[in-house]
Design an enzyme around this catalytic site. Structure first.
Site, PDB file in Angstrom:
ATOM      1  N   ASP A  30       0.855  -1.174   0.000  1.00 25.18           N
ATOM      2  CA  ASP A  30       0.000   0.000   0.000  1.00 25.18           C
ATOM      3  C   ASP A  30       0.902   1.238   0.000  1.00 25.18           C
ATOM      4  OD1 ASP A  30      -3.160   0.703   1.704  1.00 25.18           O
ATOM      5  OD2 ASP A  30      -2.097   1.754   0.114  1.00 25.18           O
TER       6      ASP A  30
ATOM      7  N   GLU B 170     -10.086   7.714   4.270  1.00 32.11           N
ATOM      8  CA  GLU B 170      -8.950   7.193   5.037  1.00 32.11           C
ATOM      9  C   GLU B 170      -8.719   8.005   6.309  1.00 32.11           C
ATOM     10  OE1 GLU B 170      -6.536   6.331   0.972  1.00 32.11           O
ATOM     11  OE2 GLU B 170      -5.614   5.563   2.800  1.00 32.11           O
TER      12      GLU B 170
HETATM   13  C1  GLC Z   1      -4.277   4.273  -0.192  1.00 29.14           C
HETATM   14  C2  GLC Z   1      -5.235   3.216   0.254  1.00 29.14           C
HETATM   15  C3  GLC Z   1      -5.465   2.132  -0.739  1.00 29.14           C
HETATM   16  C4  GLC Z   1      -5.313   2.678  -2.155  1.00 29.14           C
HETATM   17  C5  GLC Z   1      -3.899   3.154  -2.339  1.00 29.14           C
HETATM   18  C6  GLC Z   1      -3.681   3.790  -3.715  1.00 29.14           C
HETATM   19  O1  GLC Z   1      -3.484   4.700   0.855  1.00 29.14           O
HETATM   20  O2  GLC Z   1      -5.012   2.612   1.514  1.00 29.14           O
HETATM   21  O3  GLC Z   1      -6.771   1.604  -0.489  1.00 29.14           O
HETATM   22  O4  GLC Z   1      -5.607   1.645  -3.092  1.00 29.14           O
HETATM   23  O5  GLC Z   1      -3.489   4.059  -1.333  1.00 29.14           O
HETATM   24  O6  GLC Z   1      -4.463   4.937  -3.842  1.00 29.14           O
END
Ligand code: GLC
Length: 749
Positions: A306, A516
């Site tokens: 991630d 988030e």
């Molecule tokens: C973010 C998220 C993830 C996402 C990634 C790319 O931090 O946790 O769900 O797919 O980054 O955007």
């Protein structure tokens, strides 16, 4: 009767299944092609395939909102640094034409200016539709899709999201989210399919089927990415990306099943959990990323980190002293691709680690092989370019119809006293609250921008709740006073005054858009200005209809009795305003069921599959509304629940049937839910567990017999040894308020 423990011979969807390794590998395939190409790659080219850089690094938004590539930077990344993957949207959604230009330029450089011409794989978050493609269909978020209980509709929305993503030239979607909503404070609850592993497994698998279909190289399909593997969703504090403490048995009972189901559904990529479980960051865990994911689940695809989470191993989790140690940990644990995502540090560090013999070439071969197989499966080596003729498929009217139906089916009627709903035409309505006249609250995170809070970027032609109600009832019959924001009072007195001229008040409260960690809260209670607005309006004596527009179940206990009706709208997407109005005026009969336990208090977390001790000996299971709750404008009665036999053995299936009748005078849909209780077990058994559900449509006075076939596998749970077991003995099948018992007998003794 003391139950004998027998090891479960077969497998079951609920977390006890051994994936069919052969099917999974066969589904991705391209082993030979990847091996041949691997043999030709240099080390720098291989390490290049393992990194992913964000689009922001290669240009910027122009004044017209188009993303303008910096070709020199792009060439440096792809040609000099052998970059294999790029992600994200550069800050906001782009037109499909702009996307096609971006992807075309990238693939031209990758395939024509590099030694072996390996295409880029572009990844993006298509979380509730192709949310970074302007004009795309933005569906209800997963929490609302789960409430529909409509598996075929889930698959259909997956298909549309895939075709609109691939139309942009983007072949890889960082979805579905398969986390569970077991910590209601967590800011990503709306991205989940709710609290139940089975519901999440079924909806996730349907979505993957819709997105991937049978041929990933199709111009209307994309690679999916099950995330965030695993246990990310249960932070003890409720704050995003903070520690989860999950006993192994619980991990396997709750959080693993949706991933097992996703592997069986053929998902080809996996994104690791940003955070830690019991002190172990998943990005640094060989147990989670290799032994469990690949060894036990049989996953054969690509594991991507991630956002910056390898860096976080030494910047946040503090399990590595520096970048070198962090990169080594993550790659050896099983991360195949690093979403670095801002620079080439991962590339330089990994090169050095391999040259110093600290990361074996075998691991690099594996990782790059996984990346290449996904690229082959997507057809990128044959044709990496967007199809110009696909641009017109974005935002098709037929897709809007599917989106409207999804939002309508998600609507969950929690309360409706004195039939205050549906609203009769011609009535005077006061619409109030911070969610009444905004599109951002209906879409929330991952909508045009990451946070989804840019109201001006939403398509103005889409209806807010207010606009949709005005269309239904006539502007002259509908007044609006916002009265409060989410955290401030504006003018409650003005709303109270306006109520005098209304027959009914529709108070639209809930949450602003967020995504988030910025969505963290420290109190699950609905914010005080919104509670006070409803309390003051209750003083007018006019009936109040609450519409809850929220990504997680905010506590509204103080105002529940003040409202005659309560409609849970969740985060219903671009057609959500229309869907709310359709239900409020009765043009649509609500059929949604809560995919989570709605808390009555901020301080206690209950789930539907709680233990007997939570409701005995003075303890009370006392949620605001139970998992699976949802009312209709008609009445469904359940009769004649039957089990075809009073006992079952390993080789049997046990048909369970029930008669469901629509007693009312209007058609309606009902989600028939089958729960199972293991009366006595070697691990304290949940009071019930969801095992099947089926959505049916009934005309007025129509009766249907609904049948579910239970198998031995359905009786399984994760035992004290962390393995799936079935313990013969007494079981109860429950549907509605009825239950029927049967005995599971081990006939091999
Ligand atoms: C973010 C998220 C993830 C996402 C990634 C790319 O931090 O946790 O769900 O797919 O980054 O955007």
């Amino acid at each position: 009767m003391k139950k004998l423990s027998v090891l479960l011979a077969a497998v079951t969807l609920l977390g006890c299944a051994g994936a069919n390794k052969e099917t999974d590998v066969k589904r991705l395939g391209f082993e030979a092609e990847a091996r041949l190409l691997l043999a030709r790659l240099t080390l720098v080219e291989m390490v290049g395939e393992m990194k992913q850089i964000t689009l922001e690094h290669f240009g910027m938004s122009g004044p017209d909102g188009r993303f303008v590539l910096d070709e020199a930077k792009l060439r440096d990344g792809i040609v000099q640094h052998h970059l294999g993957s790029i992600l994200n949207c550069g800050g906001q959604a782009r037109t499909v034409q702009n996307w096609q230009e971006i992807i075309t330029k990238m693939q031209e450089i990758a395939t024509k200016e590099t030694r072996l011409g390996i295409p880029i794989i572009y990844g993006i978050d298509t979380i509730h539709g192709a949310n970074y493609v302007l004009g795309a269909t933005l569906f209800p978020h997963n929490i609302a899709m789960a409430a529909t209980g409509d598996v075929a509709l889930m698959e259909r929305t997956g298909e549309i999201a895939a075709l609109e993503t691939r139309a942009a030239g983007i072949p890889w979607n960082f979805g579905p989210v398969l986390d569970l909503a077991r910590q209601p404070m967590w800011p990503r609850v709306f991205e989940t399919f709710g609290e139940d592993p089975y519901l999440a497994s079924v909806m996730g698998a349907a979505y993957i089927q819709g997105q991937q279909g049978k041929d990933l190289s199709s111009p209307v399909k994309v690679a999916t990415c099950m995330k965030h593997y695993l246990g990310y969703c249960w932070p003890y504090s409720g704050q995003d990306r903070t520690p989860a403490y999950i006993p192994e048995r619980q991990l396997r009972q709750w959080f693993l099943p949706p991933y097992r189901a996703a592997v069986q559904a053929g998902t080809v990529t996996c994104m690791a959990n940003s955070s830690e479980i019991n002190g172990v960051p998943v990005h640094a865990s060989k147990y989670y990323l290799t032994d469990l994911l690949r060894g036990e689940l049989g996953f054969r695809g690509l594991v991507v980190s991630d956002w910056a989470d390898i860096e976080n191993l030494y910047k946040r989790e503090m399990v590595a002293k520096d970048r070198r140690e962090a990169v080594k940990m993550a790659v050896l644990a099983g991360v195949d691709m690093s979403m670095v995502p801002e620079d080439y540090s991962f590339y330089d560090t990994l090169l050095q680690l391999v040259q110093d013999g600290e990361v074996p070439m075998k691991r690099i071969d594996e990782a790059v092989g996984n990346v290449l197989r996904v690229k082959y499966a997507l057809g990128l080596f044959k044709d990496p370019y967007p199809r110009k003729d696909r641009a017109a498929s974005v935002g098709a009217p037929s897709s809007r119809q599917v989106n409207l139906r999804a939002a309508q089916e998600a609507m969950t009627l929690l309360k409706n006293e004195n039939h205050v709903l549906p609203l009769a035409k011609g009535r005077k309505v006061l619409v109030t609250g911070p969610c009444a006249n905004k599109l951002s609250v209906l879409n929330s995170g991952w909508s045009t921008t990451w946070q989804g809070d840019q109201e001006q970027l939403y398509p103005p032609e889409k209806n807010t709740i207010l606009e949709a109600i005005q269309e239904k009832l006539g502007q002259e019959n509908v007044a609006c006073v916002e009265a409060v924001t989410f955290d401030k009072e504006i003018d409650i007195a003005q709303a109270v005054t306006a109520a005098a001229g209304a027959d009914v008040i529709v108070a639209c409260i809930g949450e602003p858009a967020y995504c988030e960690t910025p969505g963290n809260i420290t109190d699950l209670a609905m914010t005080e200005p919104q509670l006070r607005l409803v309390r003051e309006l209750a003083g007018t004596g006019k009936p109040i209809v609450l519409v809850l527009v929220q990504g997680r179940p905010r506590v509204i206990r103080p105002i529940v009795d003040l409202a005659q009706a309560i409609l849970m709208a969740y985060v219903p997407g671009l057609e959500g305003g229309q869907a709310v109005a359709d239900v409020l005026v009765g043009d649509v009969n609500p059929s949604g069921k809560l995919p989570l336990t709605y808390p009555k208090y901020s301080g206690v977390v209950w789930w539907y599959d709680h233990k007997a001790s939570e409701e005995k000996g003075g303890n009370k299971f006392d949620p605001q509304w139970e998992f699976g709750h949802g009312l209709s404008y008609t009445t469904f009665t359940y009769r004649a629940l039957r089990a075809d036999a009073s006992e079952m053995t390993l080789k049997d299936t046990l048909p369970i049937t029930v008669e469901v009748t629509n007693e009312g005078d209007r058609p309606g849909q009902e989600i028939v839910q089958l729960y199972l209780s293991d009366v006595v077990a070697s691990v304290t058994p949940p009071v019930k567990v969801l095992k099947r559900f089926q959505k049916i449509e009934l005309k007025p006075k129509e009766m249907k017999v609904v049948r579910f076939d239970l198998t031995w596998d359905d009786l399984a749970f994760i035992g004290l040894d962390h393995k799936p077991i079935v313990e013969p003995g007494e079981f109860k099948a429950q549907i509605g308020q009825m239950s029927v018992g049967f005995t599971a007998r081990d006939d091999r003794r």
